[in-house]
Every structure is written in structure tokens, then in C-alpha cells.
Design a protein around this motif. Structure first.
Motif, PDB file in Angstrom:
ATOM      1  N   ARG A  13       8.581  -3.124   1.729  1.00 33.48           N
ATOM      2  CA  ARG A  13       9.336  -4.512   2.586  1.00 33.48           C
ATOM      3  C   ARG A  13       8.968  -4.853   3.594  1.00 33.48           C
ATOM      4  NH1 ARG A  13      15.515  -1.611   1.958  1.00 33.48           N
ATOM      5  NH2 ARG A  13      15.243  -0.759  -0.165  1.00 33.48           N
ATOM      6  N   LEU A  14       7.761  -3.931   4.351  1.00 36.80           N
ATOM      7  CA  LEU A  14       7.149  -5.174   5.723  1.00 36.80           C
ATOM      8  C   LEU A  14       5.927  -5.661   4.617  1.00 36.80           C
ATOM      9  CD1 LEU A  14       5.791  -1.236   6.585  1.00 36.80           C
ATOM     10  CD2 LEU A  14       7.851  -3.263   7.083  1.00 36.80           C
ATOM     11  N   SER A  15       6.289  -6.726   5.243  1.00 38.43           N
ATOM     12  CA  SER A  15       4.978  -8.097   5.329  1.00 38.43           C
ATOM     13  C   SER A  15       3.434  -7.284   5.573  1.00 38.43           C
ATOM     14  CB  SER A  15       5.014  -8.842   5.954  1.00 38.43           C
ATOM     15  OG  SER A  15       4.529  -8.759   7.648  1.00 38.43           O
ATOM     16  N   VAL A  16       2.432  -7.783   5.237  1.00 37.65           N
ATOM     17  CA  VAL A  16       1.005  -7.536   5.893  1.00 37.65           C
ATOM     18  C   VAL A  16       0.590  -7.476   6.613  1.00 37.65           C
ATOM     19  CG1 VAL A  16      -1.128  -8.092   5.188  1.00 37.65           C
ATOM     20  CG2 VAL A  16       0.168  -8.505   3.246  1.00 37.65           C
ATOM     21  N   TYR A  19       2.280  -4.191   8.066  1.00 42.72           N
ATOM     22  CA  TYR A  19       2.078  -2.942   7.182  1.00 42.72           C
ATOM     23  C   TYR A  19       0.661  -2.500   7.918  1.00 42.72           C
ATOM     24  CZ  TYR A  19      -0.024   0.015   4.395  1.00 42.72           C
ATOM     25  OH  TYR A  19      -0.484   1.634   3.795  1.00 42.72           O
ATOM     26  N   ALA A  20      -0.183  -3.678   8.870  1.00 42.52           N
ATOM     27  CA  ALA A  20      -1.507  -4.035   9.270  1.00 42.52           C
ATOM     28  C   ALA A  20      -1.249  -3.098  10.486  1.00 42.52           C
ATOM     29  CB  ALA A  20      -2.286  -5.142   9.441  1.00 42.52           C
ATOM     30  N   ALA A  21       0.264  -3.777  11.594  1.00 40.58           N
ATOM     31  CA  ALA A  21       0.474  -3.386  12.830  1.00 40.58           C
ATOM     32  C   ALA A  21       0.401  -1.951  12.923  1.00 40.58           C
ATOM     33  CB  ALA A  21       1.317  -4.388  13.172  1.00 40.58           C
ATOM     34  N   ALA A  22       1.569  -1.769  11.499  1.00 41.43           N
ATOM     35  CA  ALA A  22       1.596  -0.094  12.001  1.00 41.43           C
ATOM     36  C   ALA A  22       0.912   0.864  11.317  1.00 41.43           C
ATOM     37  CB  ALA A  22       2.703  -0.053  10.475  1.00 41.43           C
ATOM     38  N   GLY A  23      -0.637   0.705  11.389  1.00 39.69           N
ATOM     39  CA  GLY A  23      -1.588   1.942  11.320  1.00 39.69           C
ATOM     40  C   GLY A  23      -1.889   3.380  10.669  1.00 39.69           C
ATOM     41  N   LYS A  24      -1.892   4.488  11.433  1.00 36.78           N
ATOM     42  CA  LYS A  24      -1.502   5.124  10.578  1.00 36.78           C
ATOM     43  C   LYS A  24       0.052   6.116  10.909  1.00 36.78           C
ATOM     44  CE  LYS A  24      -6.801   6.858  11.017  1.00 36.78           C
ATOM     45  NZ  LYS A  24      -6.927   8.177  12.157  1.00 36.78           N
ATOM     46  N   ARG A  25       0.067   5.086  11.535  1.00 31.80           N
ATOM     47  CA  ARG A  25       1.513   5.045  11.870  1.00 31.80           C
ATOM     48  C   ARG A  25       2.340   4.861  10.534  1.00 31.80           C
ATOM     49  NH1 ARG A  25       0.924   2.537  15.959  1.00 31.80           N
ATOM     50  NH2 ARG A  25       2.394   0.761  15.385  1.00 31.80           N
ATOM     51  N   GLY A  54      -6.406 -14.315   6.540  1.00 35.21           N
ATOM     52  CA  GLY A  54      -6.649 -13.640   7.340  1.00 35.21           C
ATOM     53  C   GLY A  54      -7.280 -12.507   6.731  1.00 35.21           C
ATOM     54  N   GLU A  55      -7.707 -11.949   7.457  1.00 37.09           N
ATOM     55  CA  GLU A  55      -8.679 -10.615   7.291  1.00 37.09           C
ATOM     56  C   GLU A  55      -7.945  -9.025   8.409  1.00 37.09           C
ATOM     57  OE1 GLU A  55     -12.864  -9.773   6.331  1.00 37.09           O
ATOM     58  OE2 GLU A  55     -12.651 -11.540   5.675  1.00 37.09           O
ATOM     59  N   TYR A  56      -7.250  -8.475   7.636  1.00 35.09           N
ATOM     60  CA  TYR A  56      -6.481  -7.044   8.095  1.00 35.09           C
ATOM     61  C   TYR A  56      -7.522  -5.503   7.944  1.00 35.09           C
ATOM     62  CZ  TYR A  56      -3.303 -10.550   8.444  1.00 35.09           C
ATOM     63  OH  TYR A  56      -2.348 -11.889   8.818  1.00 35.09           O
ATOM     64  N   ARG A  57      -7.372  -5.428   8.554  1.00 34.42           N
ATOM     65  CA  ARG A  57      -7.994  -3.522   8.647  1.00 34.42           C
ATOM     66  C   ARG A  57      -6.768  -2.374   8.415  1.00 34.42           C
ATOM     67  NH1 ARG A  57     -12.530  -1.063   6.917  1.00 34.42           N
ATOM     68  NH2 ARG A  57     -12.523   0.564   7.446  1.00 34.42           N
ATOM     69  N   ILE A  58      -6.273  -2.330   7.223  1.00 36.73           N
ATOM     70  CA  ILE A  58      -5.383  -1.521   6.822  1.00 36.73           C
ATOM     71  C   ILE A  58      -5.586   0.020   6.994  1.00 36.73           C
ATOM     72  CG2 ILE A  58      -3.931  -3.276   5.982  1.00 36.73           C
ATOM     73  CD1 ILE A  58      -4.204  -2.397   3.503  1.00 36.73           C
ATOM     74  N   TRP A  59      -4.407   0.891   6.871  1.00 36.69           N
ATOM     75  CA  TRP A  59      -4.147   2.371   6.466  1.00 36.69           C
ATOM     76  C   TRP A  59      -4.096   2.333   4.956  1.00 36.69           C
ATOM     77  CZ3 TRP A  59      -7.527   5.804   8.311  1.00 36.69           C
ATOM     78  CH2 TRP A  59      -6.631   7.302   7.669  1.00 36.69           C
ATOM     79  N   VAL A  60      -4.110   3.540   4.036  1.00 36.88           N
ATOM     80  CA  VAL A  60      -3.457   3.133   2.885  1.00 36.88           C
ATOM     81  C   VAL A  60      -4.056   4.971   3.071  1.00 36.88           C
ATOM     82  CG1 VAL A  60      -4.365   3.915   0.667  1.00 36.88           C
ATOM     83  CG2 VAL A  60      -5.266   1.424   1.803  1.00 36.88           C
ATOM     84  N   ALA A  86      -5.809  -9.801  -1.700  1.00 34.03           N
ATOM     85  CA  ALA A  86      -3.720  -8.919  -1.576  1.00 34.03           C
ATOM     86  C   ALA A  86      -3.647  -9.672  -3.001  1.00 34.03           C
ATOM     87  CB  ALA A  86      -3.203  -9.324  -0.722  1.00 34.03           C
ATOM     88  N   VAL A  87      -2.954  -8.987  -3.454  1.00 29.40           N
ATOM     89  CA  VAL A  87      -2.103  -9.618  -5.153  1.00 29.40           C
ATOM     90  C   VAL A  87      -1.525 -11.131  -5.015  1.00 29.40           C
ATOM     91  CG1 VAL A  87      -0.170  -8.652  -6.871  1.00 29.40           C
ATOM     92  CG2 VAL A  87      -0.895  -6.860  -5.378  1.00 29.40           C
TER      93      VAL A  87
END
Length: 143
Positions: A13-16, A19-25, A54-60, A86-87
Motif C-alpha cells: 500500500r506504500l508508494s515507492v 517504501y524506500a524511506a522505510a528502509g530496513k524497517r 527517480g532512482e531509489y535504493r530499496i530494501w527487499v 518499476a512495474v
């Protein structure tokens, strides 16, 4: 014999950006192993890049099945496995291409390399008949 990890896509439900801002949380809903149906346990994760306006570093996050011991990448629904974009970006390219726009013009409009847009369209065109047949079979099975 070891097998490659599977990918599980979950509705996010989060935007990209969120999601990216949440990081490992980031919190992923409980998932079950597609191989055996056992609930997955947490199994660390990995960082990756995602391009979407834009480019984001995300945690999967990754999950590990305690029963069969297989690991699975837990991808939010806006991330495509093994693709930087992104999709939503890939979908926009395909939508414009199917509507008749040239791939060079689509690539320029969306700020992508022409070869990237062209390759996505070619791959989609090659796989579309099989995907449509599978979708029709699912629709028939559901009544």
C-alpha cells in the motif's frame, strides 16, 4: 541439489517513495512458502536499485521456510524481479507501444534507453499469446 530462490510478490500500500524511506524497517505481511505452504520466517534481505521517476535504493525482505529451508525474495507489487525499472514504468512502455507509438518516441518520452523500451516490447510481443492463453484458461476454470 540446491535450487534458485523464488520470488513472492505481495500487495504493498506504500508508494515507492514511502517504501524506500522505510528502509530496513519495512513490514511485510505474513507469507507462506509456495513449495510447501509453511509460514515463512524472516531471513534478512538485500538492497537493490529501483527506477521510478527517480532512482531509489530499496530494501527487499527475504523469507525462509523452516520446513523445506528454501528462501524467497518478498517483492512489493511495484517491483519487477530482475528489472531496474518499476512495474509502472514497464507497463507504460507496453501500453504506449501496443497503442501504436514507436518505441523510440516512447523511450524519449519516458527518459529510457531506446533499446530498453524496444526489448520490453519485443519480449511482451513474443510472450503475449501464451499469457493470453493462460489467462483464458484461468478465467474458464473460475467459471
Amino acid at each position: 541439489m540446491a535450487t534458485a530462490p523464488l520470488v513472492i510478490v505481495w500487495p504493498c500500500r506504500l508508494s515507492v517513495e514511502e517504501y524506500a524511506a522505510a528502509g530496513k524497517r519495512i513490514v511485510v505481511p505474513a507469507q507462506v512458502c509456495p513449495r510447501c505452504g509453511t509460514r515463512l520466517g524472516a531471513w534478512s534481505g538485500y538492497a537493490r536499485w529501483l527506477r521510478n521517476e527517480g532512482e531509489y535504493r530499496i530494501w527487499v525482505r527475504r523469507g525462509r521456510c523452516p520446513a523445506c529451508r528454501h528462501t524467497h525474495a518478498l517483492l512489493p507489487d511495484f517491483v519487477h524481479a530482475r528489472r531496474l525499472d518499476a512495474v509502472e514504468v514497464i507497463g507504460a512502455v507496453l501500453e504506449l507501444g501496443i497503442a501504436g507509438a514507436g518505441m523510440r518516441a516512447v523511450a524519449i518520452r519516458l527518459g529510457l534507453a531506446h533499446s530498453t523500451a524496444r526489448d520490453w516490447r519485443r519480449r511482451h510481443r513474443a510472450r503475449a499469446p501464451a499469457l493470453a492463453a493462460h489467462l483464458a484458461a484461468v478465467a474458464v476454470s473460475l467459471g
